[in-house]
Design a protein around this motif. Structure first.
Motif, short mmCIF file in Angstrom:
data_model
loop_
_atom_site.label_atom_id
_atom_site.label_comp_id
_atom_site.label_asym_id
_atom_site.label_seq_id
_atom_site.Cartn_x
_atom_site.Cartn_y
_atom_site.Cartn_z
N PRO A 1 0.72 -1.14 -0.05
CA PRO A 1 -0.16 0.11 0.04
C PRO A 1 0.91 1.19 0.06
N SER A 2 0.45 2.23 -0.66
CA SER A 2 1.29 3.49 -0.75
C SER A 2 0.72 4.28 0.37
N PRO A 3 1.56 5.31 0.90
CA PRO A 3 1.18 5.87 1.97
C PRO A 3 -0.11 6.74 1.89
N PRO A 4 -0.89 7.10 2.69
CA PRO A 4 -2.06 7.72 2.51
C PRO A 4 -1.68 8.98 2.23
N GLY A 5 -2.66 9.67 1.56
CA GLY A 5 -2.45 11.10 0.92
C GLY A 5 -2.75 12.05 2.10
N LEU A 6 -2.95 13.31 2.05
CA LEU A 6 -3.16 14.49 2.95
C LEU A 6 -4.36 14.37 3.31
N SER A 7 -4.65 14.54 4.66
CA SER A 7 -5.94 14.64 5.16
C SER A 7 -6.58 15.97 4.73
N ASP A 8 -8.04 16.06 4.74
CA ASP A 8 -8.61 17.39 4.26
C ASP A 8 -8.18 18.46 4.95
N ARG A 9 -7.97 18.34 6.46
CA ARG A 9 -7.63 19.61 7.15
C ARG A 9 -6.12 20.01 6.54
N ASP A 10 -5.28 19.16 6.37
CA ASP A 10 -3.80 19.43 5.89
C ASP A 10 -4.05 20.05 4.45
N ARG A 11 -4.91 19.72 3.66
CA ARG A 11 -5.07 20.41 2.21
C ARG A 11 -5.84 21.90 2.57
N ALA A 12 -6.43 21.81 3.66
CA ALA A 12 -7.03 23.16 4.01
C ALA A 12 -5.99 24.00 4.31
N LEU A 13 -4.93 23.70 5.30
CA LEU A 13 -3.84 24.55 5.76
C LEU A 13 -2.86 24.90 4.76
N LEU A 14 -2.65 24.23 3.54
CA LEU A 14 -2.02 24.62 2.67
C LEU A 14 -2.84 25.64 1.75
#
Length: 86
Positions: A10-23
């Motif tokens: 499995p590939s590492p999971p992507g960013l969370s919605d919160r992390d995307r919102a921070l960026l």
């Protein structure tokens, strides 16, 4: 070589919605003093101090670099410059 019926790692999971919102918040430009802090509280529901703690940890995450290299590299440069001034 792997067995034909073996599942790929499995590939590492992507960013969370919160992390995307921070960026996303960090990519924006701000009209004046207090505008960014107000947006942090209203849009993310966290304090500016907590926002910057989360953001500082996030820019160390390679997933964030893959997601938004321009923003992450800019933030890393700014942080390095602040450290050099100390």
């Amino acid at each position: 070589m792997t067995a034909p019926d073996a599942e790929p790692a499995p590939s590492p999971p992507g960013l969370s919605d919160r992390d995307r919102a921070l960026l996303a918040l960090e990519r924006r430009s701000w009209a004046g003093p207090g505008a960014k802090e107000r947006a942090i509280r209203e849009e993310l529901g966290i304090s500016p101090v907590r926002y910057f703690q989360l953001l500082n940890a996030l820019i160390e995450d390679e997933r964030a670099l893959r997601e938004d290299p321009v923003t992450v590299n800019r933030l890393r440069r700014l942080r390095a410059a602040r450290r050099e001034r100390r």
